[in-house]
Design a protein around this motif. Structure first.
Motif, mmCIF file in Angstrom:
data_model
loop_
_atom_site.group_PDB
_atom_site.id
_atom_site.type_symbol
_atom_site.label_atom_id
_atom_site.label_comp_id
_atom_site.label_asym_id
_atom_site.label_seq_id
_atom_site.Cartn_x
_atom_site.Cartn_y
_atom_site.Cartn_z
ATOM 1 N N LYS A 265 0.826 -1.209 0.000
ATOM 2 C CA LYS A 265 0.000 0.000 0.000
ATOM 3 C C LYS A 265 0.858 1.256 0.000
ATOM 4 O O LYS A 265 0.557 2.228 -0.710
ATOM 5 N N ASP A 266 1.919 1.255 0.796
ATOM 6 C CA ASP A 266 2.791 2.424 0.874
ATOM 7 C C ASP A 266 3.453 2.698 -0.477
ATOM 8 O O ASP A 266 3.528 3.855 -0.927
ATOM 9 N N LEU A 267 3.956 1.645 -1.118
ATOM 10 C CA LEU A 267 4.587 1.819 -2.421
ATOM 11 C C LEU A 267 3.579 2.301 -3.461
ATOM 12 O O LEU A 267 3.877 3.175 -4.279
ATOM 13 N N ALA A 268 2.378 1.735 -3.436
ATOM 14 C CA ALA A 268 1.346 2.132 -4.398
ATOM 15 C C ALA A 268 0.987 3.603 -4.250
ATOM 16 O O ALA A 268 0.700 4.287 -5.241
ATOM 17 N N SER A 269 1.017 4.101 -3.007
ATOM 18 C CA SER A 269 0.682 5.507 -2.771
ATOM 19 C C SER A 269 1.746 6.448 -3.330
ATOM 20 O O SER A 269 1.483 7.642 -3.526
ATOM 21 N N GLU A 270 2.941 5.924 -3.595
ATOM 22 C CA GLU A 270 4.042 6.742 -4.105
ATOM 23 C C GLU A 270 4.173 6.656 -5.626
ATOM 24 O O GLU A 270 5.069 7.260 -6.206
ATOM 25 N N ILE A 271 3.300 5.869 -6.262
ATOM 26 C CA ILE A 271 3.320 5.706 -7.711
ATOM 27 C C ILE A 271 1.979 6.182 -8.264
ATOM 28 O O ILE A 271 0.923 5.844 -7.720
ATOM 29 N N GLU A 272 2.005 6.927 -9.325
ATOM 30 C CA GLU A 272 0.771 7.487 -9.875
ATOM 31 C C GLU A 272 -0.134 6.402 -10.468
ATOM 32 O O GLU A 272 0.304 5.548 -11.238
ATOM 33 N N GLY A 273 -1.400 6.449 -10.092
ATOM 34 C CA GLY A 273 -2.430 5.665 -10.759
ATOM 35 C C GLY A 273 -2.286 4.160 -10.701
ATOM 36 O O GLY A 273 -2.490 3.478 -11.703
ATOM 37 N N VAL A 274 -1.980 3.592 -9.532
ATOM 38 C CA VAL A 274 -1.859 2.140 -9.393
ATOM 39 C C VAL A 274 -3.233 1.536 -9.100
ATOM 40 O O VAL A 274 -3.947 1.996 -8.208
ATOM 41 N N GLU A 275 -3.603 0.504 -9.837
ATOM 42 C CA GLU A 275 -4.838 -0.235 -9.598
ATOM 43 C C GLU A 275 -4.504 -1.715 -9.482
ATOM 44 O O GLU A 275 -3.620 -2.213 -10.180
ATOM 45 N N PHE A 276 -5.234 -2.422 -8.598
ATOM 46 C CA PHE A 276 -4.966 -3.832 -8.358
ATOM 47 C C PHE A 276 -6.145 -4.673 -8.833
ATOM 48 O O PHE A 276 -7.309 -4.339 -8.593
ATOM 49 N N TYR A 277 -5.821 -5.802 -9.482
ATOM 50 C CA TYR A 277 -6.843 -6.689 -10.022
ATOM 51 C C TYR A 277 -6.483 -8.143 -9.746
ATOM 52 O O TYR A 277 -5.310 -8.533 -9.839
ATOM 53 N N PHE A 278 -7.514 -8.917 -9.424
ATOM 54 C CA PHE A 278 -7.351 -10.370 -9.333
ATOM 55 C C PHE A 278 -7.716 -10.991 -10.668
ATOM 56 O O PHE A 278 -8.729 -10.630 -11.279
ATOM 57 N N VAL A 279 -6.877 -11.929 -11.144
ATOM 58 C CA VAL A 279 -7.142 -12.630 -12.398
ATOM 59 C C VAL A 279 -6.896 -14.120 -12.198
ATOM 60 O O VAL A 279 -6.239 -14.538 -11.245
ATOM 61 N N LYS A 280 -7.427 -14.916 -13.103
ATOM 62 C CA LYS A 280 -7.190 -16.358 -13.049
ATOM 63 C C LYS A 280 -5.759 -16.685 -13.479
ATOM 64 O O LYS A 280 -5.089 -15.887 -14.139
ATOM 65 N N ARG A 281 -5.298 -17.866 -13.122
ATOM 66 C CA ARG A 281 -3.920 -18.259 -13.424
ATOM 67 C C ARG A 281 -3.647 -18.297 -14.927
ATOM 68 O O ARG A 281 -2.528 -18.042 -15.364
ATOM 69 N N SER A 282 -4.676 -18.630 -15.695
ATOM 70 C CA SER A 282 -4.487 -18.690 -17.148
ATOM 71 C C SER A 282 -4.145 -17.320 -17.722
ATOM 72 O O SER A 282 -3.539 -17.222 -18.791
ATOM 73 N N VAL A 283 -4.527 -16.258 -17.015
ATOM 74 C CA VAL A 283 -4.219 -14.895 -17.448
ATOM 75 C C VAL A 283 -2.783 -14.536 -17.090
ATOM 76 O O VAL A 283 -2.184 -13.649 -17.691
ATOM 77 N N ASN A 284 -2.229 -15.239 -16.128
ATOM 78 C CA ASN A 284 -0.948 -14.851 -15.530
ATOM 79 C C ASN A 284 0.210 -15.747 -15.963
ATOM 80 O O ASN A 284 1.238 -15.800 -15.286
ATOM 81 N N ARG A 285 0.076 -16.440 -17.071
ATOM 82 C CA ARG A 285 1.086 -17.419 -17.478
ATOM 83 C C ARG A 285 2.435 -16.786 -17.787
ATOM 84 O O ARG A 285 3.486 -17.372 -17.516
ATOM 85 N N ALA A 286 2.435 -15.593 -18.360
ATOM 86 C CA ALA A 286 3.698 -14.947 -18.705
ATOM 87 C C ALA A 286 4.516 -14.644 -17.443
ATOM 88 O O ALA A 286 5.717 -14.931 -17.377
ATOM 89 N N ALA A 287 3.867 -14.073 -16.449
ATOM 90 C CA ALA A 287 4.564 -13.759 -15.197
ATOM 91 C C ALA A 287 5.041 -15.034 -14.512
ATOM 92 O O ALA A 287 6.130 -15.075 -13.925
ATOM 93 N N HIS A 288 4.232 -16.100 -14.593
ATOM 94 C CA HIS A 288 4.630 -17.356 -13.967
ATOM 95 C C HIS A 288 5.880 -17.932 -14.636
ATOM 96 O O HIS A 288 6.773 -18.455 -13.955
ATOM 97 N N SER A 289 5.951 -17.816 -15.961
ATOM 98 C CA SER A 289 7.131 -18.344 -16.659
ATOM 99 C C SER A 289 8.386 -17.572 -16.274
ATOM 100 O O SER A 289 9.474 -18.146 -16.172
ATOM 101 N N VAL A 290 8.238 -16.271 -16.027
ATOM 102 C CA VAL A 290 9.391 -15.461 -15.615
ATOM 103 C C VAL A 290 9.837 -15.850 -14.214
ATOM 104 O O VAL A 290 11.038 -15.957 -13.938
#
Length: 321
Positions: A265-290
């Motif tokens: 939360k503290d870091l998000a408050s220091e960055i302009e326009g941060v939004e958080f979203y929950f997604v299914k794992r199938s949406v997150n495959r690229a990040a998982h591979s990294v």
């Protein structure tokens, strides 16, 4: 023979399987108007017996040959045991009265850090502070574990990755773990320029194993810290942990997980326009591979403008979908 009638009327009966049976919750009595045993004490005693197996009360410490005073860290007048803390301690009773609970059927005492302060440093007990911290923790726990339906956009359950909105970036984060090595891989992918094109990716290897929710929160924290250093903002952060996403939108509460969420939360408050979203794992495959690549022979790295070869197919698949 004289007692046959009493037995037939229900003096002796089978209740449950004898393993999961609970006196206060299962129907014990052969009475249609009230099948349940009622007592002001049984839940307290049960709670005290359960707590005695886990809480570092002073009698438990002494039994393990730890040198410390046996006096209750709250009232200072009696030997400290779980039963004393739940039932007999005057300070504990004051705590229950402060929260409007006339019977000690729910324990909401000190957190472990406060307990240690009292046991080892002799800090003065404060009933009002105990109540406030317990209520704050309960509110935070409820907020982190309930579904949020205020903003429907934040509750999307897409099965495919979607480009960020016009003029914004998208940051996907994920964690991979290998318990046998006692390590975790954190990874994130940043995309944007209105077409969902690759901008950057990074992974890091972290020693230690965490609870899943803590590892996911740690990953988001590290990703935001990295993003802050780039000077970029207006970003949609996606993660596949709904619990972490809910916790970020909830009030703070004191725990290892809560402190990680506060950092996010503290870091998000220091960055302009941060939004958080929950997604299914199938949406997150690229990040998982990294994140998984952190365990590879090539190890950790940071890629700018041009994606690494292992990531190309995932990025292409996301754009096609």
């Amino acid at each position: 023979m004289a007692v046959q009638g009493v037995l037939k009327e229900g003096c002796r009966r089978v209740v449950g399987n004898g393993v999961d049976t609970i006196i206060g919750l299962d129907p014990w009595l052969p009475d249609d108007d009230n099948l349940y045993v009622e007592t002001e004490l049984h839940q307290f005693v049960f709670g005290a017996q359960l707590a005695s197996e886990f809480l570092p009360t002073r009698d438990a410490l002494a039994a393990k040959r730890v040198s410390c005073s046996l006096d209750c860290h709250m009232c200072r007048f009696a030997a400290e045991s779980a039963l004393h803390l739940f039932v007999n301690c005057a300070e504990a009773r004051r705590v229950w009265n402060l929260v409007g609970v006339p019977q000690l059927n729910n324990y909401a005492g000190d957190n472990i850090s406060d307990w240690n302060e009292s046991v080892w440093k002799g800090s003065v007990h404060n009933s009002a502070l105990v109540v406030q911290r317990a209520l704050d923790f309960l509110e935070g726990w409820r907020g982190a574990n309930q579904e949020h339906r205020v903003n429907g956009a934040n509750q999307e359950h897409r099965v495919h990755w979607k480009k960020p909105r016009l003029g914004r970036l998208k940051l996907n984060t994920d964690v991979s773990g290998r318990q046998e090595d006692g390590q975790m891989g954190l990874g994130w992918v940043l995309r944007g320029d209105d077409n969902g094109g690759f901008l950057a990716a990074k992974n890091v290897l972290v020693a230690g194993t965490y609870l899943v929710k803590e590892a996911e929160a740690l990953c988001v924290r590290e990703a935001l810290s990295w993003l802050k250093a780039t000077g970029l903002g207006r970003v949609e952060v996606e993660m596949d942990s709904q619990l972490v996403c809910n916790a970020i939108r909830s009030v703070s509460f004191s725990s290892a997980f809560g402190y990680l969420v506060d950092d996010v939360k503290d870091l998000a408050s220091e960055i302009e326009g941060v939004e958080f979203y929950f997604v299914k794992r199938s949406v997150n495959r690229a990040a998982h591979s990294v994140s998984r690549e952190a365990f590879s022979v090539s190890g950790c790295g940071e890629w700018l403008d041009s994606p690494p070869s292992f990531l190309v197919n995932f990025l292409h698949s996301d754009l096609m979908n």
